[in-house]
Scaffold this motif. Structure first.
Motif: not given
Ligand code: NAD
Ligand code: G6P
Ligand code: MN
Length: 441
Positions: A409-418
């Motif tokens: 979920a965190l990886i997929l968020s546009r707000t998280v770079p990597s």
């Protein structure tokens, strides 16, 4: 005329006095017998309850107010549950905002990693409220403001599919009030809107006056030059961070010139700007604790100390009017057109039928009937698919207690770079949320 009984879940919320004042303003159209405040923090709720009781005795002596922490008492014999809980209160909102910032990622109440963390805390608590309502007042409706509304809505869609919970957001109506002001209209109720998206992730495609004439060219021109700024006198513009958010809408609007955007899109399109303008030691949670929370609790304490609310500075807010309009629509089958967070199920033709979308609905005694949006453009469709995926993965992670799904979920968020930054943030969030989240494996 029937008199309604209402439970306010999260009775200790900073929004409770504003909702009660709004309910009083509508008493002629929406009569009330009893308001029951329910919270799991007795002390916090007591200050609000004691002050509101004095206020009610003075302004509406026929309305009874009770306050408690016992679910059976709070949820028995009620028609509506108005829910606005914040699991972990502002102390945890502060963590949601500050932990991502430590890793160079934006920290926000409902968007990005902060919203995901908050979602994991809210899901079990909102499900618990739904279960109490169904056990003690099976015919009641829950009108839910508790955030993050997008994740909460997906969780209730999936885990309580038959429940009578309606998830709503006040951001569009807040923006619409500013638009009305700039158009020289008395309120947003003078126009009708077309809007689609996910919660905190949507666009207006038309705004029409009551004769059906579009006002969109004027609105677009204003937003493209000034964002949602007005003459500076609105309540939101009085707060520095909201003021800059409203102005930033100008840059979001430029990305799709034929529509106007929800202000929350700035977190997805300009995350670098957000991070560089943030103070990692002093975030919005700190501003709210120093501002709204302090103001509401000191005003309530002043009412208690003086024994009167005659000169109180507590006021009704727009946020409250929306929830009261919704209760009236259900109670009296008013068929009001309102934006609601509902299962798509064909309303947006080229979008996942099982996603929760925010779209116009006609609301009556059976709840919301969706209006067909039709096809949406590639840009919005792709963005929404990615963000709906984040929300679904969070609910999946909660359901399966899955570390991997939450990482995804965190990886997929546009707000998280990597993926590595996502993992670092996740590990810190797990530590901070012990006792709130299920143990993830
Ligand atoms: P707040 O912290 O002042 O109030 C929340 C209350 O909920 C607290 O008194 C807390 O003790 C209580 N609470 C926490 N967990 C609970 C539980 N499990 N059961 C019962 N009570 C519980 O927060 P606030 O700033 O007034 O906001 C309240 C909520 O409304 C938040 O979720 C906020 O994000 C939401 N909100 C949503 C919208 C929207 O557009 N949907 C708009 C404004 C506020
Ligand atoms: C808007 C949003 C809410 C959000 C609130 C935050 O009203 O629609 O979902 O909770 O802003 O405001 P705050 O003043 O608490 O930062
Ligand atoms: Mn909202």
């Amino acid at each position: 005329m029937k008199k309604f009984n209402i439970t306010i879940a999260g009775g200790g919320s900073t929004f409770t006095p504003g909702i009660i004042l709004m309910l009083l303003d509508y008493l002629d159209e929406f009569p009330i017998d009893t308001i029951k405040l329910y919270d799991n923090d007795e002390d916090r709720q007591k200050t609000i309850a004691d002050a509101c009781r004095i206020l009610l005795e003075e302004r509406a002596p026929g309305v009874t107010l009770t306050a408690g922490t016992d679910p059976e008492e709070a949820f028995t014999d009620v028609d509506f549950v108005m829910a606005h809980i914040r699991v972990g209160k502002y102390a945890m909102r502060e963590q949601d905002e500050k932990i991502p910032l430590k890793h160079g990622v934006l920290g926000q109440e409902t968007c990005g990693p902060g919203g995901i963390a908050y979602g994991m805390r809210s899901i079990p608590a909102v499900l618990e409220l739904v279960d109490y309502m169904e056990k003690y007042s099976p015919d009641a409706w829950m009108l839910n403001y508790s955030n993050p509304a997008a994740i909460v809505a997906e969780a209730t869609r999936r885990l309580r599919p038959d429940s009578k919970i309606l998830n709503i957001c006040d951001m569009p109506i807040g923006i619409e009030e500013l638009i009305a002001k700039n158009l020289g209209l008395s309120s947003r109720k003078e126009f009708e809107v077309d809007y689609y998206g996910l919660n905190h992730f949507g666009w207006w495609t038309d705004i029409r006056d009551k004769e059906g004439n579009t006002l969109m060219p004027q609105v677009i021109q204003h937003v493209s030059e000034n964002g949602y700024a007005t003459d500076g006198s609105s309540e939101l513009e009085q707060q520095a961070s909201w003021n800059s958010t409203l102005k930033k809408a100008k840059d979001i609007q430029a990305l799709d010139p034929s529509t106007i955007p929800n202000t929350y899109l700035k977190y997805y399109f300009f995350p670098d700007y957000e991070v560089s303008n943030a103070d990692p030691e002093h975030t919005r949670a700190n501003e709210v604790m120093e501002g709204r929370e302090k103001f509401i609790f000191s005003e309530c304490q002043a009412i208690i100390d003086k024994g009167t609310a005659a000169d109180t500075a507590l006021t009704i807010d727009e946020h409250a009017s929306y929830i009261v309009d919704l209760a009236k629509a259900i109670a009296f089958n008013t068929k009001e057109r309102m934006l609601m967070i509902v299962e798509n199920n064909g309303a947006i033709l080229n979008f996942d039928p099982a996603a929760m979308v925010e779209i116009p609905c006609i609301v009556g005694s059976k709840g919301p009937e969706k209006l067909v949006v039709g096809e949406i453009p590639q840009f919005q469709k792709s963005l929404m698919e990615q963000q709906a995926g984040v929300e679904k993965l969070v609910v999946g992670a909660f359901e399966e207690k899955s570390y991997h799904k939450l990482w995804q979920a965190l990886i997929l968020s546009r707000t998280v770079p990597s993926a590595s930054v996502a993992k670092d943030i996740l590990d810190d969030l797990i530590e901070a949320n012990r006792g709130y989240w299920p143990e993830l494996t």
